[in-house]
Write an enzyme that holds these catalytic residues in place. Structure first.
Site, PDB file in Angstrom:
ATOM      1  N   ARG A  56      -1.031  -6.465  -9.689  1.00  0.00           N
ATOM      2  CA  ARG A  56       0.444  -6.761  -9.685  1.00  0.00           C
ATOM      3  C   ARG A  56       0.796  -7.262  -8.377  1.00  0.00           C
ATOM      4  NH1 ARG A  56       4.899  -6.254  -6.755  1.00  0.00           N
ATOM      5  NH2 ARG A  56       4.883  -3.982  -6.985  1.00  0.00           N
ATOM      6  N   GLU A  57       0.925  -6.271  -7.218  1.00  0.00           N
ATOM      7  CA  GLU A  57       1.132  -6.630  -5.816  1.00  0.00           C
ATOM      8  C   GLU A  57       0.224  -7.652  -5.291  1.00  0.00           C
ATOM      9  OE1 GLU A  57       3.412  -6.861  -2.440  1.00  0.00           O
ATOM     10  OE2 GLU A  57       4.061  -5.275  -3.995  1.00  0.00           O
ATOM     11  N   ARG A 107       9.513   4.549 -14.247  1.00  0.00           N
ATOM     12  CA  ARG A 107       9.556   4.785 -12.590  1.00  0.00           C
ATOM     13  C   ARG A 107      10.638   3.495 -12.344  1.00  0.00           C
ATOM     14  NH1 ARG A 107       5.242   1.614  -9.657  1.00  0.00           N
ATOM     15  NH2 ARG A 107       6.515  -0.044 -10.063  1.00  0.00           N
ATOM     16  N   THR A 157      10.141  -2.550   1.305  1.00  0.00           N
ATOM     17  CA  THR A 157       9.905  -3.829   1.061  1.00  0.00           C
ATOM     18  C   THR A 157       9.683  -4.709   2.132  1.00  0.00           C
ATOM     19  OG1 THR A 157      11.301  -3.477  -0.930  1.00  0.00           O
ATOM     20  CG2 THR A 157      10.804  -5.706  -0.319  1.00  0.00           C
ATOM     21  N   HIS A 214       6.000   2.970  -1.595  1.00  0.00           N
ATOM     22  CA  HIS A 214       5.462   1.782  -1.479  1.00  0.00           C
ATOM     23  C   HIS A 214       5.368   1.244  -0.216  1.00  0.00           C
ATOM     24  CE1 HIS A 214       4.226  -1.988  -3.703  1.00  0.00           C
ATOM     25  NE2 HIS A 214       5.206  -2.440  -2.954  1.00  0.00           N
ATOM     26  N   HIS A 240       4.856  -1.316   2.866  1.00  0.00           N
ATOM     27  CA  HIS A 240       4.240  -2.991   3.286  1.00  0.00           C
ATOM     28  C   HIS A 240       3.817  -2.494   4.722  1.00  0.00           C
ATOM     29  CE1 HIS A 240       4.744  -5.740   0.028  1.00  0.00           C
ATOM     30  NE2 HIS A 240       5.430  -4.693  -0.508  1.00  0.00           N
ATOM     31  N   HIS A 243     -24.753   4.208  23.197  1.00  0.00           N
ATOM     32  CA  HIS A 243     -24.122   4.612  21.760  1.00  0.00           C
ATOM     33  C   HIS A 243     -25.251   4.481  20.778  1.00  0.00           C
ATOM     34  CE1 HIS A 243     -19.320   3.676  22.031  1.00  0.00           C
ATOM     35  NE2 HIS A 243     -20.018   3.756  23.103  1.00  0.00           N
TER      36      HIS A 243
END
Length: 451
Positions: free
Chosen positions: A10-11, A131, A165, A192, A194, A286
């Protein structure tokens, strides 16, 4: 133990130029479920009939993860979620001054509260788990957040979510909001975050410390603008820093790679966890230390996510202009390939130029004899590729081929090109004529590009 909601489907589709097909959503959802996320937000069904069908397809998989459909605080949006069969509806609405004035037609707070209450009660009457999310919560007065959280709980919401948001919150802000809400309501709390300030993971982890119940994430951090909390970073941080151990971390590279292909959002080498350079050591000191004891320069053991470390020789040829000649090589060296007609010349790949990110061959054919099978097996790449067909006539005509792209079949007459997006199944075969077939794949190693 905190739960994870993955909202890639969705997002993730709010990432610029990203849109998953139904088949792609199903494939990603299956792998997310295998990985062990608790919830999958599959889409917003009201957007279109196609989006509704995609959400329903994910629901119909019968996964262990519970499926969430997104909805505005509107009856028609909630009905669209009901029609998919999803267990959860995620209702969202902003309540701060910006939202009231510019998104809700100047309604006052009490009018909006009434809309929120009615939408939650309606969803409850339809048998959905609910929700409720306050959009732009981190720019909303905390007193108002508490007020609407209490309203949502009384109206029947099962969970209350705060959305950062615009990605403006500091860890201190997130911690304060979660802590205050946990004292005021009994419903679960979700967050949620961002990533506009690069703080999405930090904010998600501080929410975890404040006893949040659910954290939202997306594979590869996809999402609106610069995205959301990354699923791979969140999962590994919860495991290594806080001892959370509920996910199949070895699936992270596959999840990341599959989503990279389907979203067409390419990960750079500096991406944590699943980026190309994540477990690569180049400095001499390293490498010497890592050979003796990997933990000298590795906090993360690559084996727990199914990767291995790479002790890479320093390549100083990147600034040089490298010129070479092609060589003849049978295509049977490639995964699933038969020899086929003509002569195959390898022009460029990682064997020719180690730093090459391009594979290129030219096949010369003369007096083609049509056969019924493509000379290579049907396959798809994790990168874009292209076919070029060039006949041996002065105007480049003279070669006829058949190309299969997905479920479609095309007759190709030279001169012609075929662009093949990553993830699209394809094959070809010669039909008649003479000329040249050129294949360009945006991967230096052909076999590694095969999905």
């Amino acid at each position: 133990m905190v739960k994870i909601l993955d909202t890639t489907l969705r997002e993730g589709e709010q990432t610029p130029n990203v849109k998953f097909t139904l088949e792609q959503k199903v494939e990603i959802a299956k792998l997310l479920d295998k990985f062990g996320v608790d919830y999958i937000e599959a889409g917003m069904p009201i957007i279109s009939q196609e989006d509704k069908e995609k959400v329903k397809a994910v629901v119909d998989l019968g996964l262990k993860a519970e499926i969430v459909g997104l909805a505005r605080a509107k009856i028609e949006d909630i009905d669209a979620v009901v029609e998919t069969g999803a267990q959860w509806v995620g209702i969202f609405c902003g309540i701060n001054e910006l939202s009231l004035e510019h998104k809700l037609d100047g309604k006052n707070k009490q009018e909006v509260y009434s809309i929120i209450e009615k939408s939650i009660r309606y969803a409850k009457s339809k048998g959905l788990k609910i929700r409720f999310t306050v959009e732009d919560a981190t720019r909303t007065l905390i007193e108002d957040l508490i007020e609407v959280a209490i309203l949502a709980e009384k109206s029947g919401a099962d969970r209350f979510s705060i959305a950062d948001t615009v990605g403006c919150a500091s860890p201190e802000t997130i911690s304060e909001i979660i802590s205050r809400l946990k004292k005021e309501v009994r419903t679960e709390i979700e967050v949620h975050c961002h990533n506009d300030l690069g703080l999405a993971l930090a904010n998600s982890l501080v929410a975890y410390r404040a006893k949040v119940d659910v954290i939202d994430a997306t594979i590869n951090g996809l999402g609106e603008r610069v995205g959301l909390t990354s699923l791979q970073e969140l999962s590994l941080a919860l495991k290594l820093i806080y001892g959370e151990n509920t996910k199949r971390l070895e699936l992270l590279p596959e999840l990341s790679h599959l989503t990279e292909v389907y979203s067409r959002i390419k990960l750079d080498g500096l991406r944590p966890i699943t980026g190309r350079n994540a477990f690569t050591h180049t400095a001499k000191l390293h490498k010497e230390a890592v050979i003796k004891e990997p933990s000298c320069y590795e906090f993360i053991n690559p084996e727990i996510i199914g990767r291995s470390r790479n002790l890479e020789a320093k390549d100083n040829s990147s600034s040089a202009c490298l010129i070479g000649n092609p060589f003849i090589k049978s295509s049977t060296e490639l995964t699933g390939h038969q020899e086929g007609q003509g002569t195959r010349y390898v022009f460029l790949d990682e064997r020719v130029v180690p730093i090459s990110s391009i594979y290129s061959i030219v096949r010369k054919v003369a007096n083609v004899q049509e056969d019924n099978q493509s000379h290579v097996d049907v396959h798809k790449h994790n990168c874009d590729s292209a076919f070029l067909f060039i006949g041996d006539s002065n105007d480049l005509s003279g070669l006829v081929c058949e190309v299969n792209l997905g479920d479609e079949k095309y007759k190709i007459e030279s001169p012609a090109y075929v662009f093949i997006p990553r993830g699209l199944q394809h094959s070809y075969r010669f039909i008649s004529g003479s000329g040249f077939y050129i294949n360009i794949v945006l991967s230096g190693d052909y076999n590694k590009s095969i999905l």
